[in-house]
Design a protein around this motif. Sequence first.
Motif, PDB file in Angstrom:
ATOM      1  N   MET A   1      -3.477  11.111   0.577  1.00 37.12           N
ATOM      2  CA  MET A   1      -3.694  11.800   1.851  1.00 37.12           C
ATOM      3  C   MET A   1      -3.552  13.299   1.691  1.00 37.12           C
ATOM      4  N   ARG A   2      -4.359  13.994   2.464  1.00 35.55           N
ATOM      5  CA  ARG A   2      -4.235  15.450   2.490  1.00 35.55           C
ATOM      6  C   ARG A   2      -4.678  15.945   3.866  1.00 35.55           C
ATOM      7  N   GLU A   3      -3.874  16.806   4.438  1.00 29.61           N
ATOM      8  CA  GLU A   3      -4.197  17.449   5.722  1.00 29.61           C
ATOM      9  C   GLU A   3      -4.675  16.441   6.774  1.00 29.61           C
ATOM     10  N   GLY A   4      -3.925  15.350   6.877  1.00 27.29           N
ATOM     11  CA  GLY A   4      -4.211  14.374   7.931  1.00 27.29           C
ATOM     12  C   GLY A   4      -5.307  13.382   7.608  1.00 27.29           C
ATOM     13  N   ARG A   5      -5.898  13.509   6.448  1.00 29.80           N
ATOM     14  CA  ARG A   5      -7.012  12.612   6.102  1.00 29.80           C
ATOM     15  C   ARG A   5      -6.664  11.741   4.902  1.00 29.80           C
ATOM     16  N   LEU A   6      -7.137  10.503   4.965  1.00 37.26           N
ATOM     17  CA  LEU A   6      -7.045   9.637   3.796  1.00 37.26           C
ATOM     18  C   LEU A   6      -8.245   9.969   2.914  1.00 37.26           C
ATOM     19  N   ARG A   7      -7.960  10.617   1.784  1.00 36.09           N
ATOM     20  CA  ARG A   7      -9.072  11.095   0.948  1.00 36.09           C
ATOM     21  C   ARG A   7      -9.595  10.014   0.007  1.00 36.09           C
TER      22      ARG A   7
ATOM     23  N   ALA B   1      -1.720   5.607 -15.412  1.00 32.31           N
ATOM     24  CA  ALA B   1      -0.806   6.585 -14.811  1.00 32.31           C
ATOM     25  C   ALA B   1      -1.370   8.001 -14.928  1.00 32.31           C
ATOM     26  N   SER B   2      -1.953   8.303 -16.092  1.00 29.90           N
ATOM     27  CA  SER B   2      -2.441   9.679 -16.259  1.00 29.90           C
ATOM     28  C   SER B   2      -3.709   9.917 -15.435  1.00 29.90           C
ATOM     29  N   GLU B   3      -4.528   8.862 -15.266  1.00 34.17           N
ATOM     30  CA  GLU B   3      -5.714   9.015 -14.397  1.00 34.17           C
ATOM     31  C   GLU B   3      -5.281   9.254 -12.949  1.00 34.17           C
ATOM     32  N   LEU B   4      -4.232   8.529 -12.537  1.00 30.93           N
ATOM     33  CA  LEU B   4      -3.751   8.711 -11.164  1.00 30.93           C
ATOM     34  C   LEU B   4      -3.236  10.132 -10.974  1.00 30.93           C
ATOM     35  N   GLU B   5      -2.508  10.618 -11.961  1.00 29.66           N
ATOM     36  CA  GLU B   5      -1.969  11.974 -11.849  1.00 29.66           C
ATOM     37  C   GLU B   5      -3.108  13.002 -11.745  1.00 29.66           C
ATOM     38  N   SER B   6      -4.139  12.814 -12.573  1.00 31.27           N
ATOM     39  CA  SER B   6      -5.268  13.754 -12.545  1.00 31.27           C
ATOM     40  C   SER B   6      -5.972  13.706 -11.190  1.00 31.27           C
ATOM     41  N   LEU B   7      -6.207  12.471 -10.706  1.00 34.74           N
ATOM     42  CA  LEU B   7      -6.882  12.330  -9.398  1.00 34.74           C
ATOM     43  C   LEU B   7      -6.069  12.983  -8.297  1.00 34.74           C
ATOM     44  N   TYR B   8      -4.755  12.751  -8.365  1.00 34.66           N
ATOM     45  CA  TYR B   8      -3.866  13.302  -7.347  1.00 34.66           C
ATOM     46  C   TYR B   8      -3.969  14.826  -7.332  1.00 34.66           C
ATOM     47  N   LEU B   9      -3.880  15.411  -8.522  1.00 33.26           N
ATOM     48  CA  LEU B   9      -3.917  16.878  -8.608  1.00 33.26           C
ATOM     49  C   LEU B   9      -5.277  17.420  -8.150  1.00 33.26           C
ATOM     50  N   GLU B  10      -6.323  16.676  -8.493  1.00 30.92           N
ATOM     51  CA  GLU B  10      -7.672  17.071  -8.071  1.00 30.92           C
ATOM     52  C   GLU B  10      -7.786  17.054  -6.539  1.00 30.92           C
ATOM     53  N   GLU B  11      -7.284  15.960  -5.935  1.00 27.32           N
ATOM     54  CA  GLU B  11      -7.405  15.826  -4.480  1.00 27.32           C
ATOM     55  C   GLU B  11      -6.534  16.838  -3.735  1.00 27.32           C
ATOM     56  N   MET B  12      -5.372  17.149  -4.318  1.00 26.47           N
ATOM     57  CA  MET B  12      -4.453  18.057  -3.622  1.00 26.47           C
ATOM     58  C   MET B  12      -4.787  19.512  -3.895  1.00 26.47           C
ATOM     59  N   GLY B  13      -5.650  19.723  -4.873  1.00 30.05           N
ATOM     60  CA  GLY B  13      -5.890  21.055  -5.393  1.00 30.05           C
ATOM     61  C   GLY B  13      -6.541  22.055  -4.524  1.00 30.05           C
TER      62      GLY B  13
ATOM     63  N   VAL C   1       0.870  -1.175   0.000  1.00 30.39           N
ATOM     64  CA  VAL C   1       0.000   0.000   0.000  1.00 30.39           C
ATOM     65  C   VAL C   1       0.906   1.224   0.000  1.00 30.39           C
ATOM     66  N   CYS C   2       0.698   2.088  -0.986  1.00 35.92           N
ATOM     67  CA  CYS C   2       1.499   3.305  -1.088  1.00 35.92           C
ATOM     68  C   CYS C   2       0.684   4.483  -0.581  1.00 35.92           C
ATOM     69  N   LEU C   3       1.318   5.324   0.211  1.00 33.36           N
ATOM     70  CA  LEU C   3       0.661   6.550   0.657  1.00 33.36           C
ATOM     71  C   LEU C   3       1.294   7.726  -0.061  1.00 33.36           C
ATOM     72  N   LEU C   4       0.459   8.463  -0.762  1.00 34.09           N
ATOM     73  CA  LEU C   4       0.908   9.649  -1.488  1.00 34.09           C
ATOM     74  C   LEU C   4       0.205  10.858  -0.891  1.00 34.09           C
ATOM     75  N   GLY C   5       0.826  12.002  -1.035  1.00 34.32           N
ATOM     76  CA  GLY C   5       0.150  13.211  -0.561  1.00 34.32           C
ATOM     77  C   GLY C   5       1.127  14.351  -0.450  1.00 34.32           C
ATOM     78  N   ALA C   6       0.571  15.551  -0.349  1.00 32.59           N
ATOM     79  CA  ALA C   6       1.409  16.745  -0.277  1.00 32.59           C
ATOM     80  C   ALA C   6       2.210  16.740   1.019  1.00 32.59           C
ATOM     81  N   ASN C   7       3.201  17.590   1.116  1.00 33.04           N
ATOM     82  CA  ASN C   7       3.978  17.715   2.347  1.00 33.04           C
ATOM     83  C   ASN C   7       3.027  18.057   3.502  1.00 33.04           C
ATOM     84  N   GLY C   8       3.271  17.411   4.630  1.00 30.96           N
ATOM     85  CA  GLY C   8       2.456  17.702   5.811  1.00 30.96           C
ATOM     86  C   GLY C   8       1.124  16.978   5.834  1.00 30.96           C
ATOM     87  N   ALA C   9       0.934  15.991   4.954  1.00 30.02           N
ATOM     88  CA  ALA C   9      -0.357  15.288   4.864  1.00 30.02           C
ATOM     89  C   ALA C   9      -0.562  14.284   5.999  1.00 30.02           C
TER      90      ALA C   9
END
Length: 233
Positions: free
Chosen positions: A205-211, A221-233, A30-38
């Motif tokens: 993850m963002r701001e302490g939450r698993l989104r 790969a491109s869907e993941l990138e879009s989702l990531y940017l959407e969630e972090m946006g 299981v990989c956890l991705l997210g902005a700094n401080g997530a």
Amino acid sequence: MLEAVALTKDFGTHRALDALDLRVEAGEIVCLLGANGAGKTTTINLFLGFLEPSAGEARVDGVDVRSDPVGSKRKLLYVPEQIALFGELTGLENLIYFAALSGICDRSPANLRRCLAQAGLADAAMDRRAAGYSKGMRQKVGIALAIAKQARALLLDEPTSGLDPQASAEFHSLVVRQRDAGAAVLMVTHDLFRAREVGTRIGLMREGRLRRMIDAADITASELESLYLEEMG
Ligand code: ATP
């Protein structure tokens, strides 16, 4: 194997991790991705018992790590972003030292050499001082320790940041091998490409939450990138 149940961590008034529910089974990554401080490193530190939760539980094999810190540590192997080795010692001597700290019974040089070889460290390098090791070589010593320990779960915190693409690919294939041997792997990374390639599931993850939790097989790969940017946006 690894389970977070409503796992929460506050630092003063700041909620770094907010009621995380997560399971990592044996044989999956299981990989956890997210902005700094997530809250990604906070999650790892709670599993390792480095931090006390403010609420909820971090469980290893169904047991709260606080109720059996020694037993849970025995099952876990932690690979941080930078593995600190003793520069004056050789790679093999470092592994002998860390194997002793980890309570590994078979600390014979022959066994530990075999583990280093399985982790991809060249025979000649094992007898060189670690001061001259590249980051990729140091991370291999970490994986060799996982092999020697037969760790049931790996907790990896940005283990390949700063590695060149070849060393990163090599490291990830070693992790996949551990997964195939039945380890549960929780890996914090900023590498979307690798997360999709090796991850069974990917948590955003963002701001302490698993989104979101995504099955890696269900997304390009491109869907993941879009989702990531959407969630972090
Ligand atoms: P990065 O990608 O930068 O490593 P992260 O997702 O791993 O980020 P964490 O290190 O878990 O984030 O931090 C989550 C939040 O908790 C951040 O706001 C951070 O500043 C705060 N934090 C983490 N450790 C502590 C601490 N020991 N004391 C106070 N605040 C902390």
